[in-house]
Design a protein around this motif. Structure first.
Motif, PDB file in Angstrom:
ATOM      1  N   THR A 212      50.743  25.871   3.837  1.00  0.00           N
ATOM      2  CA  THR A 212      51.617  24.745   4.187  1.00  0.00           C
ATOM      3  C   THR A 212      52.813  24.588   3.239  1.00  0.00           C
ATOM      4  OG1 THR A 212      50.056  23.359   2.980  1.00  0.00           O
ATOM      5  CG2 THR A 212      49.878  23.351   5.367  1.00  0.00           C
ATOM      6  N   VAL A 213      53.166  25.639   2.527  1.00  0.00           N
ATOM      7  CA  VAL A 213      54.281  25.665   1.574  1.00  0.00           C
ATOM      8  C   VAL A 213      53.987  24.880   0.301  1.00  0.00           C
ATOM      9  CG1 VAL A 213      56.755  25.596   1.282  1.00  0.00           C
ATOM     10  CG2 VAL A 213      55.803  25.577   3.599  1.00  0.00           C
ATOM     11  N   VAL A 214      53.555  23.624   0.451  1.00  0.00           N
ATOM     12  CA  VAL A 214      53.144  22.864  -0.719  1.00  0.00           C
ATOM     13  C   VAL A 214      51.712  22.391  -0.507  1.00  0.00           C
ATOM     14  CG1 VAL A 214      55.470  22.060  -1.299  1.00  0.00           C
ATOM     15  CG2 VAL A 214      54.078  20.731   0.268  1.00  0.00           C
ATOM     16  N   GLY A 215      51.065  22.052  -1.589  1.00  0.00           N
ATOM     17  CA  GLY A 215      49.671  21.610  -1.509  1.00  0.00           C
ATOM     18  C   GLY A 215      49.564  20.222  -0.890  1.00  0.00           C
ATOM     19  N   ARG A 216      48.323  19.787  -0.738  1.00  0.00           N
ATOM     20  CA  ARG A 216      48.076  18.540  -0.018  1.00  0.00           C
ATOM     21  C   ARG A 216      48.702  17.313  -0.696  1.00  0.00           C
ATOM     22  NH1 ARG A 216      45.050  17.328   4.328  1.00  0.00           N
ATOM     23  NH2 ARG A 216      43.944  15.344   4.208  1.00  0.00           N
ATOM     24  N   GLY A 217      48.659  17.302  -2.008  1.00  0.00           N
ATOM     25  CA  GLY A 217      49.233  16.168  -2.737  1.00  0.00           C
ATOM     26  C   GLY A 217      50.729  16.047  -2.499  1.00  0.00           C
ATOM     27  N   LYS A 218      51.427  17.204  -2.581  1.00  0.00           N
ATOM     28  CA  LYS A 218      52.878  17.200  -2.362  1.00  0.00           C
ATOM     29  C   LYS A 218      53.207  16.865  -0.911  1.00  0.00           C
ATOM     30  CE  LYS A 218      55.742  17.948  -5.742  1.00  0.00           C
ATOM     31  NZ  LYS A 218      55.600  16.807  -6.542  1.00  0.00           N
ATOM     32  N   LEU A 219      52.373  17.383  -0.014  1.00  0.00           N
ATOM     33  CA  LEU A 219      52.579  17.079   1.403  1.00  0.00           C
ATOM     34  C   LEU A 219      52.612  15.576   1.603  1.00  0.00           C
ATOM     35  CD1 LEU A 219      50.286  19.332   3.642  1.00  0.00           C
ATOM     36  CD2 LEU A 219      52.773  19.341   3.515  1.00  0.00           C
ATOM     37  N   GLN A 220      51.643  14.938   0.947  1.00  0.00           N
ATOM     38  CA  GLN A 220      51.531  13.502   1.072  1.00  0.00           C
ATOM     39  C   GLN A 220      52.759  12.818   0.492  1.00  0.00           C
ATOM     40  OE1 GLN A 220      47.788  11.863  -0.243  1.00  0.00           O
ATOM     41  NE2 GLN A 220      48.893  10.162  -1.147  1.00  0.00           N
ATOM     42  N   GLU A 221      53.208  13.304  -0.661  1.00  0.00           N
ATOM     43  CA  GLU A 221      54.391  12.720  -1.294  1.00  0.00           C
ATOM     44  C   GLU A 221      55.606  12.859  -0.367  1.00  0.00           C
ATOM     45  OE1 GLU A 221      55.017  14.212  -5.267  1.00  0.00           O
ATOM     46  OE2 GLU A 221      57.082  13.479  -5.265  1.00  0.00           O
ATOM     47  N   ILE A 222      55.700  14.024   0.267  1.00  0.00           N
ATOM     48  CA  ILE A 222      56.832  14.264   1.160  1.00  0.00           C
ATOM     49  C   ILE A 222      56.789  13.319   2.358  1.00  0.00           C
ATOM     50  CG2 ILE A 222      57.823  15.964   2.771  1.00  0.00           C
ATOM     51  CD1 ILE A 222      57.010  18.129   0.678  1.00  0.00           C
ATOM     52  N   VAL A 223      55.601  13.140   2.924  1.00  0.00           N
ATOM     53  CA  VAL A 223      55.484  12.226   4.058  1.00  0.00           C
ATOM     54  C   VAL A 223      55.850  10.803   3.641  1.00  0.00           C
ATOM     55  CG1 VAL A 223      53.877  11.134   5.654  1.00  0.00           C
ATOM     56  CG2 VAL A 223      53.789  13.592   5.307  1.00  0.00           C
ATOM     57  N   LEU A 224      55.342  10.395   2.482  1.00  0.00           N
ATOM     58  CA  LEU A 224      55.632   9.039   2.014  1.00  0.00           C
ATOM     59  C   LEU A 224      57.129   8.859   1.773  1.00  0.00           C
ATOM     60  CD1 LEU A 224      52.691   8.422  -0.496  1.00  0.00           C
ATOM     61  CD2 LEU A 224      52.969   7.501   1.804  1.00  0.00           C
TER      62      LEU A 224
END
Ligand code: GTP
Ligand code: MG
Length: 525
Positions: A212-224
């Motif tokens: 997913t290009v970035v890990g789950r934590g970053k994904l979440q940060e991006i969505v937020l």
């Protein structure tokens, strides 16, 4: 949030099963899904991609049981963020009945509006709890509408305004490489593409998540961040594999644009000549073909917005097979245009006028120099890749007589191979040059890197044999002593194309180089 009746029902079923049980409730309180987990966690089913609703909440809240009285977990909060749930609640199961309740929702501005992002993970959320369900002091509807209002307000003050006001797409720029200069250049590219940077997210370490290009934590940060800043598009400073882009989009509901797509988008906006338009469209189609999913019927992903803008009048709303047909047609046209170009090149060579080609990093001032030398009016601007199509002008040299000066597309570090291929045809003309004027922005802190990047591309394009004269441009911004040192080091000439300074010396130096070339060839011009 939840009726006492429903809470008690969930608790009793949960106690019977020895598993977590949850429901997804719509805004009006209807049960949309029932989910059964195991003793420790619950997995929310695919609730569908949230299209076009970015920046908004999904209109679903999760209410589920916890068997051991444990507080909302990291996973619970991640679901809240990634799925854009309105809220998430846990109800403790105590002796087969509903016990305490805890609720969490998104904090609208975890940093108090400073725009720096949350200091800690917990700051992203607001939580509250009560020892009994009916004693919970949360007015769900009022909280949600206040939250949505606050989000809209923040989005409105972030950047230059909302998309509605400026009519421009709002994007989140995601830096995967830790290189500041590279990131700054990406921001410049984004600016040159005419979209609005609503926010940025960066990684500290260079690490690309294979899926997913970035890990789950970053994904979440991006969505937020995307929600807070109303950005529907994430632009990456690296290239993504088709599957990665797709996985990222599925996980976040945002559109992913990679570096090549970003540059192609700029090219698409700048192309003026038939040649340029055909090459850009061809490159865009070839690049997007493996990136289309079967789901993309109608190719909504390709139409409109950044990454979906074509240079020509072409209709992009076509099927996969039509794209292949279009690619073949464009390839034929490229061939035809290249033959025409060959004829032009031959004619130019027959005219036997020396050719000076201006090359250099994008934004170095190549077009401004052409204008200054030849009194023409090629568009010059403080944007990357302002010039795409080569332009030729005649110029009279004092001794050599007439020469042809050409302006070309700018170079960039790590220019993706697909783009070099796309422009090989145009760049091939450079092979006819008798002298390359390599323009460098002398005031650029990345002067040395940019000089080297251009030299590298010169070699890659097999132009290494052609004599090069380094032109130190924007001399008006650099102290004289430094200029003099650089002139010596690079055997260069300093000029200010904008203020038309140093042009006489440049012409003289260029003439000397041309004369030397003619001498070497044994035939005076
Ligand atoms: N201060 C200063 N600015 C300059 C000079 N020459 C060009 N510029 C500015 O630099 C910016 C880029 O100039 P262009 O001539 O468009 O640069 P280019 O190399 O053709 O750029 P691309 O076509 O985008 O690759 C413009 O804003 C120019 O006004 C100069 O001698 N001094
Ligand atoms: Mg230019």
């Amino acid at each position: 949030m939840v009726s006492l009746e429903l809470a008690r029902h969930l608790a009793s079923v949960s106690a019977d099963l020895g598993r977590q049980v949850g429901v997804l409730l719509t805004r009006d309180g209807a049960v949309r899904n029932v989910v059964v987990g195991d003793a420790h966690k619950i997995e929310i089913p695919d609730v569908g991609r949230l299209r076009g609703g970015v920046g908004r909440f999904r209109g679903l809240r999760l209410v589920h049981t916890h068997l051991r009285g444990e507080p909302l977990t990291h996973d619970d909060l991640t679901d809240l963020a990634l799925l854009r749930l309105d809220m998430v609640a846990k109800i403790d199961v105590e002796a087969g009945d509903a016990g305490g309740i805890e609720v969490a929702w998104l904090a609208p501005s975890p940093d108090g509006g400073s725009g720096e992002g949350a200091a800690t993970y917990e700051d992203n959320f607001q939580r509250t709890s009560a020892p009994e369900v009916h004693r919970l002091d949360v007015d769900f509807e009022a909280t949600m509408s206040a939250l949505e209002e606050e989000m809209a307000r923040i989005a409105g003050t972030a950047g230059e305004g909302t998309a509605g006001e400026t009519g421009r797409e709002r994007v989140l720029v995601v830096g995967i490489t830790p290189d500041d200069e590279h990131f700054a250049e990406t921001l410049e590219l984004v600016r040159s593409a005419g979209v609005e940077v609503a926010g940025t997210v960066r990684q500290k370490r260079y690490k690309v998540h294979p899926k997913t290009v970035v890990g789950r934590g970053k994904l979440q940060e991006i969505v937020l961040e995307g929600m807070r800043r109303r950005a529907e598009v994430a632009i990456f400073d690296i290239d993504l594999k088709p599957a990665q882009a797709r996985a990222f989009e599925d996980a976040t509901g945002m559109k992913a644009i990679d570096r090549t797509q970003l540059i192609l988008d700029i090219f698409a906006q700048r192309a003026r000549s038939r040649d340029g338009k055909v090459q850009v469209e061809l490159a865009q189609l070839k690049y997007s073909l493996p990136r289309l999913t079967e789901k993309d019927a109608g190719l909504s992903r390709l139409t409109g917005g950044i990454g979906g803008r074509g240079p020509g009048e072409t209709v992009m709303e076509v099927g996969r097979r039509r794209i292949r047909d279009r690619i073949r047609a464009l390839e034929k046209e490229v061939e035809k245009l290249s033959r025409q170009r060959d004829v032009r090149r031959r004619r130019r060579r027959d005219a036997d006028l020396p050719i000076l080609s201006i090359i250099g990093y994008t934004n170095a001032g190549k077009s401004t120099l052409l204008n200054a030398l030849t009194e023409s009016e090629v568009e010059a601007a403080d944007k990357l890749f302002q010039t795409l199509d080569p332009t030729s002008r005649r110029l009279r040299f004092p001794r050599e007589g007439e020469v042809i000066v050409t302006d070309t597309v700018g170079f960039l570090s790590d220019l993706p191979d697909d783009l070099v291929t796309a422009f090989r045809a145009t760049l091939e003309e450079l092979a006819d040059a008798d002298l390359l004027l390599h323009v460098v922005d002398a005031s650029d802190p990345r002067f040395d890197d940019k000089l080297a990047a251009v030299e590298e591309l010169v070699a890659q394009l097999d132009l290494g044999e052609i004599d090069r004269l380094v032109v130190l441009n924007k001399a008006d911004r650099v102290p004289d002593a430094e200029l003099a040192a650089r002139e010596r080091r690079h055997d260069a000439v300093a000029v200010s194309a904008l203020h038309r300074q140093g042009l006489g010396r440049l012409i003289e130096a260029a003439e000397t180089r041309l004369g030397r070339k003619a001498e070497l060839a044994g035939a005076p011009r």
